[in-house]
Enzyme design. Structure first.
Site, short mmCIF file in Angstrom:
data_model
loop_
_atom_site.label_atom_id
_atom_site.label_comp_id
_atom_site.label_asym_id
_atom_site.label_seq_id
_atom_site.Cartn_x
_atom_site.Cartn_y
_atom_site.Cartn_z
N SER A 249 68.50 -13.82 32.02
CA SER A 249 67.51 -14.30 33.22
C SER A 249 67.22 -12.93 34.05
O SER A 249 67.49 -11.97 33.64
CB SER A 249 68.26 -14.95 34.17
OG SER A 249 69.32 -14.36 35.11
N LYS A 250 66.09 -12.87 34.65
CA LYS A 250 65.51 -11.73 35.45
C LYS A 250 66.49 -11.06 36.23
O LYS A 250 66.53 -9.92 36.62
CB LYS A 250 64.28 -12.23 36.32
CG LYS A 250 62.99 -12.20 35.47
CD LYS A 250 62.09 -11.20 35.92
CE LYS A 250 60.91 -11.30 35.36
NZ LYS A 250 60.60 -11.37 33.70
N ARG A 251 67.53 -12.19 36.91
CA ARG A 251 68.42 -11.50 37.78
C ARG A 251 69.53 -10.59 36.95
O ARG A 251 70.00 -9.59 37.53
CB ARG A 251 69.39 -12.78 38.45
CG ARG A 251 69.94 -12.44 39.51
CD ARG A 251 70.28 -13.40 40.38
NE ARG A 251 71.24 -14.20 39.80
CZ ARG A 251 72.39 -14.08 40.07
NH1 ARG A 251 72.91 -12.91 40.64
NH2 ARG A 251 73.21 -14.82 39.33
#
Ligand code: GLU
Length: 472
Positions: A249-251
């Protein structure tokens, strides 16, 4: 090199410039690069920019920047597919001529109807071969005013098989594969076709890429066979999953590799860490770029997905920071100090790195720690002053300051001795001197080892700040 490895290994990294270079792409590039380097071969960079709607010059630059940061310079390229369109057209013309491709005049609606029909009959939806020429078959009359696509004549039966470098034997029944379109009505070549011509022309011997491409491989193999090209060996790398076992994910990780540069990770650490995502050399976790090249083999590529672990990346980065020479760290940290508004030239930055590097996980943490020495001293916060610079504390500080002024040599050892002597003389414990001293010279309660801090700050600065603090 095994007996089946050709004399000159040629690998390629073939990103589509539709976004930045993310971790998965960087790892694919790294394995292709390391494999080529290991075999003293050639690493080719090819930009697959034929998707005009999604490709951007910024993305091309981001990919080049990322590769450059990681130190994976190509030996050949970057080649751009958009600059090779004439070549693709030439090959399409040759295939039409030789009969391995044909014009198809079915409209998109007609093809959709064929698919629907197959679906209704419980079969795999596909193009039904209306325009496929066969001996003795009469083709329908060409519809007026319609521009054809070009389709590849996929073998009607048999099996397309390859021994995947990573996953082992894989096979597809050719009946599963459509006669795929290799040129659109406007003559532009399609994705799978360009890849094949490029791998062929660039004499690629080993294709390492993400396993999301497995379904393309039988199609590409059939086209390459029709062209009479030699097949490369294919290896499909499993995905990198996030720490939660889900898609990145972006995180976590689904960001540009350059973001890791922004956050203070060293390219050396990144390379080491990325290499361990899907490849191993025994239990070795820490190895240099040279060792990676020396050790890299495809037998130790993992068949299963790997997991991105930010904590482990921090651990690897901390190792590289500790191992790096102080002067080199200073060179890399100085711009980060400037970005924080500090003056790296105001201090012996090498010494600061030596003091801080054992406890830092990123270059940004080093820069933040170094600000103690690199920011302008703006005096002592009044709350800190009233809490810690009490009359008793000031008496001890005054004594310390007058002794410090007479020290013959301003060394960490001499300062440590003086601190010890002052504690004994006044019958106090370290915090009673350490905290007021830190507040007086640094304007904060906590710092690294105070003797080393005083040494690095230098005699003049320390004495001036002590004097100011004593005056109040
Ligand atoms: N351009 C493709 C991608 O970015 C890779 C193609 C290949 O490696 O064959 O996913």
């Amino acid at each position: 090199m095994t007996s089946s490895t050709p004399a000159v290994v040629r690998t390629r990294f073939a990103p589509s410039p539709t976004g930045y270079l993310h971790l998965g792409g960087a790892r694919t590039a790294l394995f292709s690069w390391a494999f080529a380097r290991h075999h003293k071969g050639v690493f080719v960079l090819r930009i697959e920019d034929t998707d005009l709607e999604r490709s951007t010059p910024e993305a091309v630059q981001a990919i080049l920047d990322g590769m450059n940061w990681l130190g994976m310079q190509p030996d050949e390229g970057p080649f751009y597919q958009m600059q090779r369109i004439d070549r693709y057209r030439e090959v399409i013309a040759k295939m039409l001529d030789e009969g391995s491709a044909y014009y198809c005049y079915s409209s998109p609606e007609e093809v959709e109807a064929m698919r629907e029909k197959a679906r209704a009959a419980g079969k795999k939806p596909r193009y039904d071969g209306t325009w496929r020429p066969e001996p003795g078959k009469t083709l329908p009359p060409v519809p007026e005013g319609r521009t054809p696509v070009v389709r590849f004549k996929t073998p009607l039966d048999g099996v397309t098989h390859w021994n995947d470098i990573v996953k082992g034997p894989i096979s597809f029944d050719n009946t599963e594969l459509d006669d795929l379109i290799i040129a659109r009505p406007d003559g532009t070549p399609t994705y799978n076709f360009c890849v094949v011509v490029d791998d062929w022309d660039m004499k690629i011997t080993h294709v390492l890429r993400g396993d999301d491409h497995i379904n393309n491989t039988p199609r590409q193999i059939n086209i390459l066979r029709a062209l009479g090209g030699e097949l490369p060996q294919y290896g499909h790398l499993p995905m990198i999953l996030g720490p939660d076992g889900e898609k990145l994910s972006k995180r976590h990780g689904a960001v540009s590799v350059m973001q890791y540069d922004d956050e203070g990770y060293l390219p050396e650490a990144m390379i080491n860490y990325l290499a361990r995502l899907g490849w191993s050399h025994g239990n070795d976790e820490l190895f240099s770029r040279e060792q990676l090249v020396e050790w890299f083999d495809t037998r130790s590529l993992s068949k299963s997905a790997s997991q991105w672990d930010p904590k482990k990346l921090n651990w690897v980065n901390a190792h590289y920071i500790r191992a790096m020479a102080d002067a080199e760290l200073a060179r890399r940290v100085a711009p980060r100090i400037r970005a924080l508004g500090g003056k790296p030239e105001a201090v012996d930055l090498d010494a600061v790195m030596g003091l801080l590097k054992d406890r830092a996980e990123t270059l940004n943490q080093l820069a933040e720690g170094a600000m103690l020495f690199c920011r302008d001293f703006t005096g002592i916060d009044s709350a800190l002053r009233s809490e810690h610079l009490t009359p008793e504390a000031l008496a001890v500080l005054a004594d310390f300051a007058s002794q410090a002024a007479t020290l013959p040599a301003w060394t960490t050892e001499a300062l440590a001795d003086l601190i010890k002597a002052t504690l004994e003389k006044h019958g106090i414990k370290m915090p009673k001197l350490g905290v007021p001293l830190r507040v007086a010279v640094a304007g904060q309660k906590q710092t690294p080892a105070i003797d080393a801090v005083l040494k690095i700050m230098g005699r003049d600065t320390v004495l001036a700040r002590l004097e100011a603090a004593l005056k109040g």
